[in-house]
Design a protein around this motif. Structure first.
Motif, PDB file in Angstrom:
ATOM      1  N   UNK A   1      48.532  23.101  -5.282  1.00  0.00           N
ATOM      2  CA  UNK A   1      47.888  22.877  -6.583  1.00  0.00           C
ATOM      3  C   UNK A   1      46.373  23.068  -6.455  1.00  0.00           C
ATOM      4  N   UNK A   2      45.805  22.563  -5.374  1.00  0.00           N
ATOM      5  CA  UNK A   2      44.351  22.705  -5.183  1.00  0.00           C
ATOM      6  C   UNK A   2      43.966  24.181  -5.091  1.00  0.00           C
ATOM      7  N   UNK A   3      44.722  24.950  -4.325  1.00  0.00           N
ATOM      8  CA  UNK A   3      44.396  26.373  -4.175  1.00  0.00           C
ATOM      9  C   UNK A   3      44.437  27.102  -5.513  1.00  0.00           C
ATOM     10  N   UNK A   4      45.386  26.735  -6.368  1.00  0.00           N
ATOM     11  CA  UNK A   4      45.530  27.422  -7.658  1.00  0.00           C
ATOM     12  C   UNK A   4      44.330  27.170  -8.577  1.00  0.00           C
ATOM     13  N   UNK A   5      43.678  26.007  -8.415  1.00  0.00           N
ATOM     14  CA  UNK A   5      42.563  25.647  -9.312  1.00  0.00           C
ATOM     15  C   UNK A   5      41.235  25.516  -8.560  1.00  0.00           C
ATOM     16  N   UNK A   6      41.204  26.071  -7.350  1.00  0.00           N
ATOM     17  CA  UNK A   6      40.092  25.795  -6.429  1.00  0.00           C
ATOM     18  C   UNK A   6      38.718  26.059  -7.039  1.00  0.00           C
ATOM     19  N   UNK A   7      38.525  27.208  -7.682  1.00  0.00           N
ATOM     20  CA  UNK A   7      37.161  27.526  -8.134  1.00  0.00           C
ATOM     21  C   UNK A   7      36.715  26.549  -9.222  1.00  0.00           C
ATOM     22  N   UNK A   8      37.623  26.233 -10.146  1.00  0.00           N
ATOM     23  CA  UNK A   8      37.282  25.282 -11.215  1.00  0.00           C
ATOM     24  C   UNK A   8      37.013  23.875 -10.664  1.00  0.00           C
ATOM     25  N   UNK A   9      37.873  23.442  -9.742  1.00  0.00           N
ATOM     26  CA  UNK A   9      37.720  22.088  -9.182  1.00  0.00           C
ATOM     27  C   UNK A   9      36.442  21.988  -8.355  1.00  0.00           C
ATOM     28  N   UNK A  10      36.207  22.997  -7.531  1.00  0.00           N
ATOM     29  CA  UNK A  10      34.997  22.987  -6.699  1.00  0.00           C
ATOM     30  C   UNK A  10      33.740  22.956  -7.580  1.00  0.00           C
ATOM     31  N   UNK A  11      33.768  23.719  -8.677  1.00  0.00           N
ATOM     32  CA  UNK A  11      32.609  23.746  -9.583  1.00  0.00           C
ATOM     33  C   UNK A  11      32.406  22.380 -10.237  1.00  0.00           C
ATOM     34  N   UNK A  12      33.512  21.734 -10.617  1.00  0.00           N
ATOM     35  CA  UNK A  12      33.405  20.417 -11.262  1.00  0.00           C
ATOM     36  C   UNK A  12      32.823  19.382 -10.300  1.00  0.00           C
ATOM     37  N   UNK A  13      33.309  19.404  -9.059  1.00  0.00           N
ATOM     38  CA  UNK A  13      32.798  18.464  -8.051  1.00  0.00           C
ATOM     39  C   UNK A  13      31.318  18.751  -7.776  1.00  0.00           C
ATOM     40  N   UNK A  14      31.011  20.031  -7.619  1.00  0.00           N
ATOM     41  CA  UNK A  14      29.635  20.422  -7.339  1.00  0.00           C
ATOM     42  C   UNK A  14      28.697  19.989  -8.480  1.00  0.00           C
ATOM     43  N   UNK A  15      29.180  20.120  -9.714  1.00  0.00           N
ATOM     44  CA  UNK A  15      28.375  19.727 -10.873  1.00  0.00           C
ATOM     45  C   UNK A  15      27.994  18.253 -10.821  1.00  0.00           C
ATOM     46  N   UNK A  16      28.934  17.410 -10.432  1.00  0.00           N
ATOM     47  CA  UNK A  16      28.635  15.971 -10.322  1.00  0.00           C
ATOM     48  C   UNK A  16      27.636  15.727  -9.202  1.00  0.00           C
ATOM     49  N   UNK A  17      27.834  16.417  -8.082  1.00  0.00           N
ATOM     50  CA  UNK A  17      26.917  16.235  -6.940  1.00  0.00           C
ATOM     51  C   UNK A  17      25.503  16.669  -7.343  1.00  0.00           C
ATOM     52  N   UNK A  18      25.405  17.793  -8.032  1.00  0.00           N
ATOM     53  CA  UNK A  18      24.095  18.258  -8.498  1.00  0.00           C
ATOM     54  C   UNK A  18      23.442  17.239  -9.433  1.00  0.00           C
ATOM     55  N   UNK A  19      24.243  16.635 -10.298  1.00  0.00           N
ATOM     56  CA  UNK A  19      23.697  15.685 -11.283  1.00  0.00           C
ATOM     57  C   UNK A  19      23.271  14.372 -10.622  1.00  0.00           C
ATOM     58  N   UNK A  20      23.911  14.051  -9.482  1.00  0.00           N
ATOM     59  CA  UNK A  20      23.693  12.761  -8.809  1.00  0.00           C
ATOM     60  C   UNK A  20      23.939  11.584  -9.745  1.00  0.00           C
TER      61      UNK A  20
ATOM     62  N   UNK B   1      34.451 -10.735 -15.215  1.00  0.00           N
ATOM     63  CA  UNK B   1      35.190  -9.488 -15.012  1.00  0.00           C
ATOM     64  C   UNK B   1      35.102  -9.055 -13.570  1.00  0.00           C
ATOM     65  N   UNK B   2      35.152  -7.761 -13.344  1.00  0.00           N
ATOM     66  CA  UNK B   2      35.069  -7.255 -11.973  1.00  0.00           C
ATOM     67  C   UNK B   2      34.464  -5.866 -11.970  1.00  0.00           C
ATOM     68  N   UNK B   3      34.462  -5.250 -10.804  1.00  0.00           N
ATOM     69  CA  UNK B   3      34.065  -3.842 -10.734  1.00  0.00           C
ATOM     70  C   UNK B   3      35.334  -3.014 -10.745  1.00  0.00           C
ATOM     71  N   UNK B   4      35.697  -2.521 -11.915  1.00  0.00           N
ATOM     72  CA  UNK B   4      36.915  -1.717 -12.079  1.00  0.00           C
ATOM     73  C   UNK B   4      36.557  -0.307 -12.541  1.00  0.00           C
ATOM     74  N   UNK B   5      35.385   0.198 -12.098  1.00  0.00           N
ATOM     75  CA  UNK B   5      34.903   1.491 -12.611  1.00  0.00           C
ATOM     76  C   UNK B   5      35.532   2.674 -11.885  1.00  0.00           C
ATOM     77  N   UNK B   6      35.680   3.770 -12.619  1.00  0.00           N
ATOM     78  CA  UNK B   6      36.087   5.035 -12.018  1.00  0.00           C
ATOM     79  C   UNK B   6      34.818   5.844 -11.704  1.00  0.00           C
ATOM     80  N   UNK B   7      34.893   6.691 -10.678  1.00  0.00           N
ATOM     81  CA  UNK B   7      33.762   7.562 -10.319  1.00  0.00           C
ATOM     82  C   UNK B   7      33.672   8.767 -11.248  1.00  0.00           C
ATOM     83  N   UNK B   8      32.458   9.258 -11.438  1.00  0.00           N
ATOM     84  CA  UNK B   8      32.257  10.506 -12.180  1.00  0.00           C
ATOM     85  C   UNK B   8      32.970  11.673 -11.488  1.00  0.00           C
ATOM     86  N   UNK B   9      32.993  11.660 -10.153  1.00  0.00           N
ATOM     87  CA  UNK B   9      33.681  12.739  -9.413  1.00  0.00           C
ATOM     88  C   UNK B   9      35.157  12.804  -9.784  1.00  0.00           C
ATOM     89  N   UNK B  10      35.791  11.649  -9.830  1.00  0.00           N
ATOM     90  CA  UNK B  10      37.218  11.617 -10.169  1.00  0.00           C
ATOM     91  C   UNK B  10      37.429  12.058 -11.611  1.00  0.00           C
TER      92      UNK B  10
END
Ligand SMILES: *Cc1c(COP(=O)(O)O)cnc(C)c1O
Length: 388
Positions: A11-30, A227-236
């Protein structure tokens, strides 16, 4: 031949370019915690599931915990759960010092049996958690009828069932008060780590969950409740936004794979088809059924797991393992028999769950399986059954 239970690399290989770009976008944004990527994902999820509010959270387990906290479940309260599910469904109840009360499941779907549920309601019962196990909705008409008659809240555990339609076309997670989902990598929609989601159509519950997700804090550094810390990451969230548009196609492939298994087991003469609950000469293996499949809606069963049953499960398991076929047991020990829950003293009168724990075996069903792999799995199972 080697057939893994799950291979996420395909599944990762089939969507690799899109997924890599999405992850990279979050890293760039910090910008890593909540923020615009998370809000975008939540909007997509609300539109897909058909609810007014969705909140990304840290895991499916935390989604359940947050839901119970939003409903103020605590010491002295009872919460009814099926005894046959993943641990989290019951564990979260005990973590809030409430008591999980176990009920048996339906022999075809392994989902909560509304008649067994009705019997377990007491004056302390606050909520029920139907689980949509393996990717098929529980009998929600039955559950909601009992819940409404007794004034119980309903939390749907949809961890294995994102995008599943109930028989009337509504999606799971929109029928009870709160829906809970998991994005653990092995679910039909998985992220790159832990993640989850809560859904609701109730504005007051939505607001409570939004605040509880961040320590019960509103406004900043002011806490009305705990409450608690139940947050999801931007990367996810970024990964999920890329994957969500593909989910229905993946689930359709799982359904096709299940249909092929049924056809092959029939052609091998070891099963007459899906949904039977008794063994005989023509049904040496019992196959899973999509029980609401007749109403014309597609996503009735998304086969997060494809689970067959046989009387000699452990020997079959050894046989297919030796043949290089990935497999697992969901689940070998029901809640009532778990060491940590034994002090609750709820007995052993759960015949359907006990039988499921002894007889069930999950076979590979993931979308990227080839026809040859499925034929090999079916032939290997049939070979064993004909030998014995
Ligand atoms: C996976 C699962 C959970 C827990 O989800 P996590 O994201 O692993 O915390 C809860 N309930 C069921 C039925 C599950 O399958």
């Amino acid at each position: 031949m080697n057939v893994p239970l799950l291979d996420l690399k395909l599944q990762y290989r089939a969507l690799k370019s899109e997924l890599d770009a999405a992850v990279h976008g979050v890293v760039e944004s910090q910008y890593f915690i909540l923020g615009p990527e998370v809000e975008r994902m939540e909007k997509l999820m609300s539109a897909y599931i058909g609810c007014t509010h969705s909140y990304g959270v840290s895991s499916g387990t935390d989604a359940l915990l947050l839901a119970l906290m939003a409903l103020d479940i605590g010491p002295g309260d009872e919460v009814i759960v099926p005894t046959y599910s993943f641990f989290a469904t019951a564990g979260v109840v005990s973590r809030l010092q409430a008591t999980p009360v176990f009920v048996d499941v339906d022999p075809v779907t392994f989902n909560i049996d509304p008649k067994a549920l009705d019997v377990k309601v007491t004056s302390r019962t606050k909520a029920v958690v139907p689980v949509h196990l393996y990717g098929q909705s529980a009998d929600m008409d039955g559950v909601m009828e009992v819940a409404q008659r007794h004034g119980l809240r309903v939390i749907e555990d949809g961890a294995q069932a994102i995008g599943v339609h109930y028989k009337d076309g509504r999606k799971v997670g929109t029928i009870g008060d709160i829906g809970c989902f998991s994005f653990f990598p092995s679910k039909n929609l998985g992220c790159f780590g832990d993640g989850g989601l809560v859904t609701t159509n109730d504005p007051a519950l939505a607001e409570r969950m939004r605040v509880l997700r961040v320590h019960g804090m509103d406004p900043k550094y002011y806490h009305k409740f705990i409450g608690g810390n139940f947050r999801i990451d931007a990367l996810q969230a970024a990964v999920l936004s890329v994957k969500l548009p593909h989910l229905d196609a993946w689930s359709a492939r799982r359904r096709e794979n299940a249909a092929l298994y049924t056809e092959l087991f029939r052609s091998h003469g070891v099963s007459e088809g899906a949904g039977r609950t008794a063994y005989d000469a023509k049904n040496r293996v019992l196959l899973p059924a999509s029980v609401y499949a007749s109403s014309g809606v597609l996503n009735h069963h998304i086969y997060n797991q494809y689970v067959i049953r046989t009387e000699r499960r452990d020997a079959l398991r050894a046989h297919v393992t030796a043949k290089g076929i990935g497999n697992d047991i969901y689940y070998p020990v029901p809640f009532h028999a778990q060491e940590c829950f034994r002090p609750l003293g709820q007995g052993n009168d759960f015949p359907v769950s006990n039988r499921a724990a002894a007889e069930s075996l999950a076979l590979p069903i993931f979308p990227e399986l080839t026809r040859e792999q499925i034929e090999y799995v079916a032939a290997s199972v049939a070979e064993f059954l004909k030998l014995g």
